[in-house]
Design a protein around this motif. Structure first.
Motif, PDB file in Angstrom:
ATOM      1  N   THR A  47      39.065   4.573  13.970  1.00 21.85           N
ATOM      2  CA  THR A  47      39.127   3.385  14.815  1.00 21.85           C
ATOM      3  C   THR A  47      39.333   2.132  13.974  1.00 21.85           C
ATOM      4  OG1 THR A  47      36.720   3.195  14.725  1.00 21.85           O
ATOM      5  CG2 THR A  47      37.660   4.437  16.553  1.00 21.85           C
ATOM      6  N   GLU A  48      40.047   1.192  14.531  1.00 26.43           N
ATOM      7  CA  GLU A  48      40.282  -0.096  13.880  1.00 26.43           C
ATOM      8  C   GLU A  48      39.903  -1.204  14.850  1.00 26.43           C
ATOM      9  OE1 GLU A  48      44.293  -0.244  12.606  1.00 26.43           O
ATOM     10  OE2 GLU A  48      44.116   1.423  11.192  1.00 26.43           O
ATOM     11  N   GLY A  49      39.531  -2.339  14.304  1.00 24.16           N
ATOM     12  CA  GLY A  49      39.162  -3.469  15.144  1.00 24.16           C
ATOM     13  C   GLY A  49      37.722  -3.377  15.591  1.00 24.16           C
ATOM     14  N   GLY A  50      37.400  -4.169  16.594  1.00 19.07           N
ATOM     15  CA  GLY A  50      36.034  -4.204  17.087  1.00 19.07           C
ATOM     16  C   GLY A  50      35.228  -5.298  16.429  1.00 19.07           C
ATOM     17  N   VAL A  51      34.080  -5.596  17.012  1.00 17.60           N
ATOM     18  CA  VAL A  51      33.189  -6.625  16.484  1.00 17.60           C
ATOM     19  C   VAL A  51      31.776  -6.068  16.453  1.00 17.60           C
ATOM     20  CG1 VAL A  51      34.620  -8.521  17.333  1.00 17.60           C
ATOM     21  CG2 VAL A  51      32.764  -7.653  18.759  1.00 17.60           C
ATOM     22  N   LEU A  52      30.937  -6.697  15.660  1.00 11.44           N
ATOM     23  CA  LEU A  52      29.539  -6.313  15.556  1.00 11.44           C
ATOM     24  C   LEU A  52      28.781  -6.846  16.763  1.00 11.44           C
ATOM     25  CD1 LEU A  52      27.160  -5.147  13.882  1.00 11.44           C
ATOM     26  CD2 LEU A  52      26.937  -7.419  12.851  1.00 11.44           C
ATOM     27  N   TYR A  53      28.174  -5.936  17.525  1.00  7.24           N
ATOM     28  CA  TYR A  53      27.326  -6.330  18.651  1.00  7.24           C
ATOM     29  C   TYR A  53      25.882  -6.516  18.224  1.00  7.24           C
ATOM     30  CZ  TYR A  53      30.506  -6.044  22.645  1.00  7.24           C
ATOM     31  OH  TYR A  53      31.502  -6.306  23.564  1.00  7.24           O
ATOM     32  N   GLY A  54      25.425  -5.733  17.266  1.00  2.15           N
ATOM     33  CA  GLY A  54      24.047  -5.859  16.810  1.00  2.15           C
ATOM     34  C   GLY A  54      23.588  -4.607  16.109  1.00  2.15           C
ATOM     35  N   VAL A  55      22.286  -4.413  16.084  1.00  2.00           N
ATOM     36  CA  VAL A  55      21.659  -3.283  15.417  1.00  2.00           C
ATOM     37  C   VAL A  55      21.025  -2.386  16.473  1.00  2.00           C
ATOM     38  CG1 VAL A  55      19.850  -2.578  13.808  1.00  2.00           C
ATOM     39  CG2 VAL A  55      21.241  -4.578  13.306  1.00  2.00           C
ATOM     40  N   ASN A  56      21.214  -1.080  16.321  1.00  2.00           N
ATOM     41  CA  ASN A  56      20.607  -0.124  17.251  1.00  2.00           C
ATOM     42  C   ASN A  56      19.100  -0.126  17.041  1.00  2.00           C
ATOM     43  OD1 ASN A  56      19.627   2.338  18.480  1.00  2.00           O
ATOM     44  ND2 ASN A  56      21.747   3.023  18.553  1.00  2.00           N
ATOM     45  N   SER A  57      18.358  -0.499  18.062  1.00  2.00           N
ATOM     46  CA  SER A  57      16.907  -0.617  17.934  1.00  2.00           C
ATOM     47  C   SER A  57      16.219   0.731  17.861  1.00  2.00           C
ATOM     48  CB  SER A  57      16.344  -1.425  19.112  1.00  2.00           C
ATOM     49  OG  SER A  57      16.810  -0.916  20.345  1.00  2.00           O
ATOM     50  N   ASP A  58      16.904   1.823  18.180  1.00  2.00           N
ATOM     51  CA  ASP A  58      16.316   3.162  18.103  1.00  2.00           C
ATOM     52  C   ASP A  58      16.556   3.819  16.755  1.00  2.00           C
ATOM     53  OD1 ASP A  58      15.284   3.067  20.663  1.00  2.00           O
ATOM     54  OD2 ASP A  58      17.119   3.837  21.575  1.00  2.00           O
ATOM     55  N   SER A  59      17.812   3.771  16.286  1.00  2.00           N
ATOM     56  CA  SER A  59      18.153   4.491  15.064  1.00  2.00           C
ATOM     57  C   SER A  59      18.243   3.602  13.839  1.00  2.00           C
ATOM     58  CB  SER A  59      19.496   5.213  15.255  1.00  2.00           C
ATOM     59  OG  SER A  59      20.546   4.266  15.386  1.00  2.00           O
ATOM     60  N   GLY A  60      18.329   2.286  14.030  1.00  2.00           N
ATOM     61  CA  GLY A  60      18.503   1.395  12.893  1.00  2.00           C
ATOM     62  C   GLY A  60      19.941   1.239  12.457  1.00  2.00           C
ATOM     63  N   GLY A  61      20.869   1.971  13.086  1.00  2.00           N
ATOM     64  CA  GLY A  61      22.280   1.831  12.743  1.00  2.00           C
ATOM     65  C   GLY A  61      22.896   0.618  13.414  1.00  2.00           C
ATOM     66  N   ARG A 108      26.172   5.228  25.969  1.00  2.00           N
ATOM     67  CA  ARG A 108      25.236   4.117  26.093  1.00  2.00           C
ATOM     68  C   ARG A 108      24.381   4.057  24.842  1.00  2.00           C
ATOM     69  NH1 ARG A 108      22.553   4.836  31.560  1.00  2.00           N
ATOM     70  NH2 ARG A 108      24.719   5.210  32.115  1.00  2.00           N
ATOM     71  N   SER A 109      24.033   2.847  24.457  1.00  2.00           N
ATOM     72  CA  SER A 109      23.256   2.639  23.245  1.00  2.00           C
ATOM     73  C   SER A 109      22.454   1.364  23.382  1.00  2.00           C
ATOM     74  CB  SER A 109      24.185   2.561  22.018  1.00  2.00           C
ATOM     75  OG  SER A 109      23.459   2.205  20.861  1.00  2.00           O
ATOM     76  N   SER A 110      21.199   1.412  22.968  1.00  2.00           N
ATOM     77  CA  SER A 110      20.404   0.193  22.923  1.00  2.00           C
ATOM     78  C   SER A 110      20.797  -0.611  21.683  1.00  2.00           C
ATOM     79  CB  SER A 110      18.912   0.528  22.886  1.00  2.00           C
ATOM     80  OG  SER A 110      18.607   1.277  21.722  1.00  2.00           O
ATOM     81  N   PHE A 111      20.663  -1.905  21.744  1.00  2.00           N
ATOM     82  CA  PHE A 111      21.028  -2.747  20.604  1.00  2.00           C
ATOM     83  C   PHE A 111      20.256  -4.059  20.682  1.00  2.00           C
ATOM     84  CE2 PHE A 111      23.661  -4.556  23.836  1.00  2.00           C
ATOM     85  CZ  PHE A 111      23.841  -5.882  23.481  1.00  2.00           C
ATOM     86  N   SER A 140      15.891  10.846  19.512  1.00  2.00           N
ATOM     87  CA  SER A 140      15.927   9.402  19.724  1.00  2.00           C
ATOM     88  C   SER A 140      14.642   8.710  19.288  1.00  2.00           C
ATOM     89  CB  SER A 140      16.195   9.102  21.205  1.00  2.00           C
ATOM     90  OG  SER A 140      15.154   9.616  22.017  1.00  2.00           O
ATOM     91  N   TRP A 141      13.737   9.456  18.651  1.00  2.00           N
ATOM     92  CA  TRP A 141      12.510   8.809  18.181  1.00  2.00           C
ATOM     93  C   TRP A 141      12.852   7.737  17.156  1.00  2.00           C
ATOM     94  CZ3 TRP A 141       9.957   9.136  13.262  1.00  2.00           C
ATOM     95  CH2 TRP A 141       8.696   8.533  13.250  1.00  2.00           C
ATOM     96  N   PRO A 142      12.363   6.500  17.309  1.00  2.00           N
ATOM     97  CA  PRO A 142      12.774   5.386  16.435  1.00  2.00           C
ATOM     98  C   PRO A 142      12.092   5.428  15.081  1.00  2.00           C
ATOM     99  CG  PRO A 142      11.208   4.607  18.057  1.00  2.00           C
ATOM    100  CD  PRO A 142      11.478   6.038  18.405  1.00  2.00           C
ATOM    101  N   GLY A 143      12.427   6.364  14.269  1.00  2.00           N
ATOM    102  CA  GLY A 143      11.890   6.490  12.926  1.00  2.00           C
ATOM    103  C   GLY A 143      12.716   7.495  12.153  1.00  2.00           C
TER     104      GLY A 143
END
Length: 599
Positions: free
Chosen positions: A222-236, A566-569, A64-67
């Motif tokens: 998977t189909e559908g869904g919306v963009l919540y944001g960018v993962n602040s740890d992985s950049g995904g 769980r995921s940070s975003f 989970s190191w952010p780099g």
């Protein structure tokens, strides 16, 4: 028909050369302490020391190191005879050391004693077939754009490893071999291995990830869904489909100014693209600009001439218990108006008055009579006042402020508007504070009547109900029960409930509030106050790192929780979306000024 010729060794070599030319870096420069790979730099760290005991996902701090970090785990099983022989030799060494120290009169070495006990336990499990031994090599390749950034990144990785008692050393003069070891080539060029048993190795799997899990092999995409944001740890990216979860509810908890409304407005806008119908209870007129941009309807409760008759029956609902349902809601409304549940005698009088006032208006349990004009709240009060029971008259007196007093403007006539459309906003800004809880309940009731109306076409439409500043309703017992019932029944109506609040105590401090949270499959936590972080952490099972994240989060940054996932975003928006969602006073004033100039 032309028969293709058989491929030759020359053809395969040419294909391999072309593939290597396509994916390989332009150049590799080898230096003692790092590599220059293309236009970036890389250095390999070798894990040389491990903790005495490890728990599940013990590699998580490194993963989970952010780099940009490549982690390679090379595993080579040891044959049982070789493992038993080596373990027997190691135990003999420990026993020899213990006897030598005892013969010299020295105190036992705690490290040797612990190692000898562990070896004896492992030998016993190995003999029973409960464990196997493996030779394991763990290597980390850190990437950066410049030499200075690489040195800083390596220091951060060493600190992250040290937090779990993992010792790492740079592969000085062997960084080229280290880099190829961490490539997906299944080749260990460093051969710096450590013997592990099955339990220690299994604790490293499944490898933890900062991103939400992808579908398992064999599962449909998977189909559908919306963009919540960018993962602040992985950049995904964090792409989430609330409509594919066990239920469609969500709860958003954060302190004031953390970006709750901004995030929810982004979700609303992106759900509108998919044909979801939206209903919003807006206490502070924060959603009006968005509603105006998408052609939505706005109901401004509290404005002169805007009235809501709580005795209205749902239009188009022909179920035989419609009148009973309306009577039960009037009991809830009366409790909210009075601030407490009436005594049993007054509740009995109220029930008699409800049935009597509908009979007087010609409305019975027969659905054919439900199209007739509904009685008003003042008619209900007059029926109570005409009852011979003193409890009924007492209840009529207690309802007087909402019949003919200071709070009567909202109820003193038939309903003036019945909003419909893909987005409806119920504005409470113009209501006095004493009426906001009542206004929230009336708006929720109107929304729920529309959601609960039977019909195949209605059931095929997804509906999202957003309750902003839900603490207004949660602080009242009957209002909280209504919201709790709605959270439990929304899924069966193909609807989702979003509860937003900044007052964590009103939600987590009561059983009903905890039930609302428990019935939300999607839970979003943004920046939290230090005074509330303990309650939040205990309620959601947050780790120490997650608590630190929520305390230091920027506006719009937080944590998405759904079950064990769980995921940070960090919420992101386009320029056009930002103009519709922002609530910063300076930006809102500038937008209002531009609109005034255009007019």
């Amino acid at each position: 028909m032309r028969i293709p010729r058989k491929s030759t060794t020359t053809d395969r070599a040419a294909l391999s050369t072309g593939l290597a030319a396509a994916v390989a870096p332009a150049s590799v420069e080898v230096m003692p302490r790092m590599l220059r790979v293309g236009d970036g730099y890389a250095a390999t760290l070798v894990v040389t020391g491990y903790p005495a005991e490890v728990g599940p996902a013990w590699l998580e701090p490194l993963l989970s190191w952010p780099g940009r970090l490549d982690l390679a785990l090379h595993i080579d099983p040891l044959p049982a005879p070789v493992a038993a022989s080596r373990l027997r030799t190691q135990r003999a060494r420990f026993e020899s050391s213990r006897r030598a120290d005892s013969g010299r009169g020295k105190l036992p070495d705690p490290a040797v004693e612990a190692a000898a006990d562990d070896a004896a336990d492992l030998a016993e499990r190995l003999a029973r077939g409960a464990a196997k031994l493996f030779r394991v090599g763990l290597y980390l390749t850190v990437h950066a754009r410049t030499e200075d950034e690489l040195l800083e990144a390596c220091a951060q990785v060493k600190a992250a490893a040290a937090s779990t008692l993992i010792e790492v050393q740079p592969a000085t003069w062997r960084h080229l071999a280290g880099w190829t070891t961490t490539l997906p080539l299944a080749t260990d060029s460093l051969q710096m291995r450590r013997t592990m048993d099955t339990a220690a190795l299994a604790a490293a799997f499944p490898l933890a990830s900062a991103d939400l899990p992808a579908p398992l092999p064999g599962d449909p995409p998977t189909e559908g869904g919306v963009l919540y944001g960018v993962n602040s740890d992985s950049g995904g990216i964090v792409w989430w489909d609330r409509w594919a979860q066990e239920n469609h509810n969500s709860v958003v908890l954060a302190r004031s100014g953390a970006g709750k409304s901004y995030f929810v407005k982004l979700e609303i806008l992106r759900n509108l693209y998919q044909g979801v119908q939206i209903a919003v209870i807006d206490p502070e007129d924060e959603y009006l600009r968005l509603a105006d941009a998408v052609g939505g309807a706005v109901v401004r409760l509290g404005v002169a001439g805007v009235r809501v008759n709580p005795l209205d029956l749902p239009a188009g609902d022909t179920r035989p218990d419609v009148l009973t349902r309306r009577g039960l809601f009037l009991h809830t409304l009366t409790s909210v108006l009075l601030g407490q549940q009436p005594p049993p005698a007054e509740r009995a009088a109220l029930d008699r008055a409800i049935l009597a006032v509908y009979r007087t208006a010609g409305i019975t349990a027969d659905p054919a009579t439900h199209h007739r004009p509904a009685p008003l709240l003042r008619d209900l009060a007059a029926t109570l006042d005409g009852d011979a029971d003193p409890a009924a008259r007492q209840l009529a007196v207690r309802l007087a402020p909402w019949i003919e007093g200071s709070f009567s403007d909202l109820f003193d006539g038939p309903t003036t508007t019945r909003p419909e459309g893909h987005m409806v906003v119920w504005s409470l800004r113009h209501l006095p504070d004493e009426l906001r809880t009542v206004g929230t309940l009336l708006a929720l009731d109107s929304i729920w009547r529309d959601v609960d109306t039977p019909g195949r076409a209605r059931m095929a439409t997804r509906r999202l109900v957003v309750v902003d500043e839900a603490w207004l309703l949660m602080r009242d017992g009957e209002g909280a029960r209504f919201l709790c019932r709605m959270s439990k029944a929304a899924r069966k109506r193909h609807a989702g409930l979003t509860v937003i609040t900044q007052d964590v105590a009103d939600v987590l401090g009561t059983d009903l509030g905890q039930a609302v949270v428990a019935n939300a499959a999607t839970q979003v936590l943004l920046k939290q106050a230090p005074q509330a972080i303990d309650a939040i952490g205990d309620a959601f099972g947050l780790t120490v790192g997650e608590r630190r994240l929520l305390l230091a989060a920027r506006t719009g940054q937080g944590l998405l929780i759904s079950g064990t996932n769980r995921s940070s975003f960090e919420a992101i928006s386009s320029d056009a979306e930002h103009l519709l969602c922002t609530t910063r006073p300076a930006e809102v004033a500038a937008l209002d000024e531009e609109e005034a100039d255009d007019l």
